[in-house]
Design a protein around this motif. Structure first.
Motif, mmCIF file in Angstrom:
data_model
loop_
_atom_site.group_PDB
_atom_site.id
_atom_site.type_symbol
_atom_site.label_atom_id
_atom_site.label_comp_id
_atom_site.label_asym_id
_atom_site.label_seq_id
_atom_site.Cartn_x
_atom_site.Cartn_y
_atom_site.Cartn_z
ATOM 1 N N ARG A 144 11.934 10.558 21.603
ATOM 2 C CA ARG A 144 10.575 10.632 21.634
ATOM 3 C C ARG A 144 9.748 11.105 20.390
ATOM 4 O O ARG A 144 8.920 10.696 20.070
ATOM 5 N N ARG A 145 10.380 12.261 20.144
ATOM 6 C CA ARG A 145 9.752 12.667 18.689
ATOM 7 C C ARG A 145 9.826 11.845 17.678
ATOM 8 O O ARG A 145 8.921 11.817 16.789
ATOM 9 N N ARG A 146 10.846 11.011 17.426
ATOM 10 C CA ARG A 146 10.901 10.024 16.444
ATOM 11 C C ARG A 146 9.823 9.251 16.442
ATOM 12 O O ARG A 146 9.064 8.578 15.772
ATOM 13 N N THR A 147 9.616 8.631 17.719
ATOM 14 C CA THR A 147 8.476 7.794 18.216
ATOM 15 C C THR A 147 6.978 8.225 17.843
ATOM 16 O O THR A 147 6.313 7.605 17.256
ATOM 17 N N GLU A 148 7.086 9.679 18.369
ATOM 18 C CA GLU A 148 5.839 10.111 18.285
ATOM 19 C C GLU A 148 5.458 10.379 16.721
ATOM 20 O O GLU A 148 4.164 10.268 16.264
ATOM 21 N N ARG A 149 6.289 10.636 15.999
ATOM 22 C CA ARG A 149 6.064 10.987 14.221
ATOM 23 C C ARG A 149 5.899 9.478 13.875
ATOM 24 O O ARG A 149 4.921 9.547 12.909
ATOM 25 N N SER A 150 6.692 8.453 14.332
ATOM 26 C CA SER A 150 6.381 7.283 13.714
ATOM 27 C C SER A 150 4.760 6.870 13.935
ATOM 28 O O SER A 150 4.215 6.348 13.240
ATOM 29 N N HIS A 151 4.215 6.951 15.340
ATOM 30 C CA HIS A 151 3.036 6.699 15.722
ATOM 31 C C HIS A 151 2.169 7.403 14.930
ATOM 32 O O HIS A 151 1.069 6.741 14.230
ATOM 33 N N ALA A 152 2.347 8.644 14.478
ATOM 34 C CA ALA A 152 1.395 9.502 13.806
ATOM 35 C C ALA A 152 1.144 9.247 12.319
ATOM 36 O O ALA A 152 0.073 8.870 11.718
ATOM 37 N N GLU A 153 2.599 8.540 11.636
ATOM 38 C CA GLU A 153 2.369 8.110 10.537
ATOM 39 C C GLU A 153 1.681 6.677 10.281
ATOM 40 O O GLU A 153 0.931 6.577 9.284
ATOM 41 N N LEU A 154 1.720 5.991 11.312
ATOM 42 C CA LEU A 154 1.167 4.762 11.382
ATOM 43 C C LEU A 154 -0.160 5.006 11.453
ATOM 44 O O LEU A 154 -0.972 4.130 10.570
ATOM 45 N N ILE A 155 -0.738 5.839 12.385
ATOM 46 C CA ILE A 155 -2.217 6.035 12.371
ATOM 47 C C ILE A 155 -2.843 6.585 11.229
ATOM 48 O O ILE A 155 -3.907 6.415 10.400
ATOM 49 N N ALA A 156 -2.103 7.612 10.333
ATOM 50 C CA ALA A 156 -2.680 8.184 9.050
ATOM 51 C C ALA A 156 -2.522 6.872 8.074
ATOM 52 O O ALA A 156 -3.415 7.128 7.332
ATOM 53 N N THR A 157 -1.509 6.207 8.047
ATOM 54 C CA THR A 157 -1.341 5.028 6.967
ATOM 55 C C THR A 157 -2.620 4.427 7.119
ATOM 56 O O THR A 157 -3.425 3.881 6.160
ATOM 57 N N VAL A 158 -2.789 3.895 8.462
ATOM 58 C CA VAL A 158 -3.814 3.021 8.643
ATOM 59 C C VAL A 158 -5.411 3.672 8.262
ATOM 60 O O VAL A 158 -6.181 2.958 7.748
ATOM 61 N N ALA A 159 -5.428 4.733 8.620
ATOM 62 C CA ALA A 159 -6.802 5.293 8.562
ATOM 63 C C ALA A 159 -6.991 5.551 7.002
ATOM 64 O O ALA A 159 -8.022 5.317 6.373
ATOM 65 N N HIS A 160 -5.998 5.734 6.171
ATOM 66 C CA HIS A 160 -5.976 5.894 4.784
ATOM 67 C C HIS A 160 -6.146 4.501 4.033
ATOM 68 O O HIS A 160 -7.238 4.155 3.344
ATOM 69 N N GLU A 161 -5.649 3.418 4.630
ATOM 70 C CA GLU A 161 -5.714 2.061 3.902
ATOM 71 C C GLU A 161 -7.119 1.409 4.509
ATOM 72 O O GLU A 161 -7.666 0.675 3.562
ATOM 73 N N LEU A 162 -7.544 2.207 5.576
ATOM 74 C CA LEU A 162 -8.930 1.172 5.967
ATOM 75 C C LEU A 162 -10.091 1.911 5.303
ATOM 76 O O LEU A 162 -11.107 1.201 4.976
ATOM 77 N N ARG A 163 -10.041 3.251 4.947
ATOM 78 C CA ARG A 163 -11.230 4.004 4.393
ATOM 79 C C ARG A 163 -11.350 3.487 3.010
ATOM 80 O O ARG A 163 -12.503 3.290 2.853
ATOM 81 N N SER A 164 -10.737 3.199 2.201
ATOM 82 C CA SER A 164 -10.947 2.671 0.756
ATOM 83 C C SER A 164 -11.750 1.456 0.902
ATOM 84 O O SER A 164 -12.724 1.151 0.163
ATOM 85 N N PRO A 165 -11.103 0.282 1.393
ATOM 86 C CA PRO A 165 -12.044 -0.833 1.474
ATOM 87 C C PRO A 165 -13.382 -0.787 2.165
ATOM 88 O O PRO A 165 -14.289 -1.175 1.716
ATOM 89 N N LEU A 166 -13.301 0.010 3.255
ATOM 90 C CA LEU A 166 -14.704 0.207 4.101
ATOM 91 C C LEU A 166 -15.675 1.025 3.131
ATOM 92 O O LEU A 166 -16.861 0.609 3.333
ATOM 93 N N THR A 167 -15.076 1.910 2.562
ATOM 94 C CA THR A 167 -16.014 2.644 1.752
ATOM 95 C C THR A 167 -16.835 1.844 0.491
ATOM 96 O O THR A 167 -17.951 1.907 0.443
ATOM 97 N N SER A 168 -15.832 1.067 0.174
ATOM 98 C CA SER A 168 -16.284 0.201 -1.044
ATOM 99 C C SER A 168 -17.257 -0.854 -0.477
ATOM 100 O O SER A 168 -18.484 -1.050 -0.962
#
Length: 380
Positions: A144-168
């Motif tokens: 469960r902890r691995r799954t939670e870490r994976s979900h947290a990493e996915l959310i962080a990656t998506v937030a980072h990847e979306l921020r750049s083009p949306l800011t532009s």
């Protein structure tokens, strides 16, 4: 479903299987072997003595079944809550309220401080009657902890990847709206082209997230049609050449004859796009694509189609080979979401195929995926 046993706690007849693997009561009637269950299963009788302790429970608790069977539950499975209180004394399943039906799943501690997820079911012969069986399930928290870490990493990656083009996008559109008359037509075109490219980037990211969701849930749909895999590779090469890559950087070799391939053309294009992009972006020298007939990876089929994409770059380090198809793997060079190869593997496996990574003859990276022909039954 009630769980019981007709034998005395810990008893075993000559020639019968060990008690740890003998299903108690109704489990035996259903033909269920406790040792085949993925979760830990511990069953105690009406006196609180352990009558079933399956293989998963052994693995999770590091207690041998033969040592637990016949023992009082609180000794065989000495659990504490996160505040250090003894769990069986706190819940008192045998002497507590007769209206209780069990305990919901919660984090408890084994000796040594290891966390496990524990739930309990109280089995009674009649409502509010005495406890006949206490059924305890155990799950390791690490998964469960691995799954939670994976979900947290996915959310962080998506937030980072979306921020750049949306800011532009926000910056250029706000500037154009506020100062439209001050810019020339060429400047306006450049800004709008940038906005268009960033919108495409956001769309691709959202498509990747949807693909990951479908892969993880096993809901990735494959709409099979006849696919000319050689022609599909050729189209991708032509697109790279049109975008400025030299034509002699690509070498396409198609073995003839190839078996008729039935696959989802859009998803196969997605696989080819990711593999060729990796070879062009991260590799060096000539990118070689071999399309050959091969043995099918699926039982009952004789032939399949194999596509190998290799380059002449530095290749992938040996220690990274087993992580290539995991989420967020980017290798030595940064860039991208690191989700492409994870999706590629999911698509190939959804077709019933296999994919591998290795070292090319020219020392670069080599990706090879094999698909079953999957012809419909009416063509057989």
């Amino acid at each position: 479903m009630s769980v019981g046993t007709s034998s005395a706690p810990g008893a075993q007849d000559a020639g019968s299987p060990p008690a740890a693997s003998r299903p108690p009561g109704d489990l035996a009637d259903l033909g269920i072997d406790p040792d085949m269950l993925p979760d830990g299963l511990v069953v105690a009788d009406e006196q609180g003595r352990v009558v079933c302790f399956n293989a998963a429970a052994e693995r999770i608790t590091a207690v041998r079944a033969r040592d637990a069977l016949g023992q009082l539950l609180e000794k065989a499975l000495p659990l504490e809550d996160l505040e250090g209180r003894r769990w069986w004394q706190l819940t008192d399943p045998y002497g507590g309220l007769a209206i209780r039906v069990g305990q919901p799943e919660r984090n408890l501690l084994l000796p040594g401080g290891r966390e496990v997820l524990v739930s309990a079911r109280y089995v009674r012969t009649r409502p509010t009657g005495p406890l006949r069986r206490l059924v305890v399930t155990l799950r390791d928290t690490e998964a469960r902890r691995r799954t939670e870490r994976s979900h947290a990493e996915l959310i962080a990656t998506v937030a980072h990847e979306l921020r750049s083009p949306l800011t532009s996008v926000k910056g250029f559109t706000a500037t154009l709206l506020a100062k439209w008359e001050r810019f020339t037509d060429d400047q306006k075109r450049l800004m709008l082209e940038t906005v268009d490219a960033d919108a495409d980037r956001v769309t691709r990211l959202i498509a990747e997230l949807l693909d990951i969701s479908r892969i993880d849930s096993g809901r990735l749909e494959v709409r099979r049609q006849p696919v000319d895999i050689g022609a599909a590779v050729g189209r991708h090469i032509q697109a790279y050449v049109a975008a400025g890559q030299p034509a002699d950087r690509f070498l396409l070799r198609v073995q003839q004859p190839l078996p008729d391939l039935w696959a989802d053309p859009d998803k196969i294009d997605q696989v080819l796009s990711n593999l060729l992009e990796n070879a062009v972006r991260h590799g060096e020298g000539t990118v070689t694509i071999d399309v050959t007939a091969t043995a099918s990876p699926r039982e009952g089929e004789d032939t399949g189609t194999s596509v190998t994409v290799s380059d002449e770059g530095p290749g992938i380090p040996e220690e990274s080979m087993n992580r290539v198809f995991t989420r967020f793997w980017r290798g030595s060079k940064r860039g991208g979401t690191g989700l492409g190869l994870y999706i590629v593997k999911g698509i190939v496996e959804a077709h019933g195929g296999t994919i591998t990574v290795g070292r090319a003859p020219g020392a670069g990276a080599e990706f090879r995926f094999t698909l079953p022909v999957s012809a419909p039954a009416y063509l057989a």
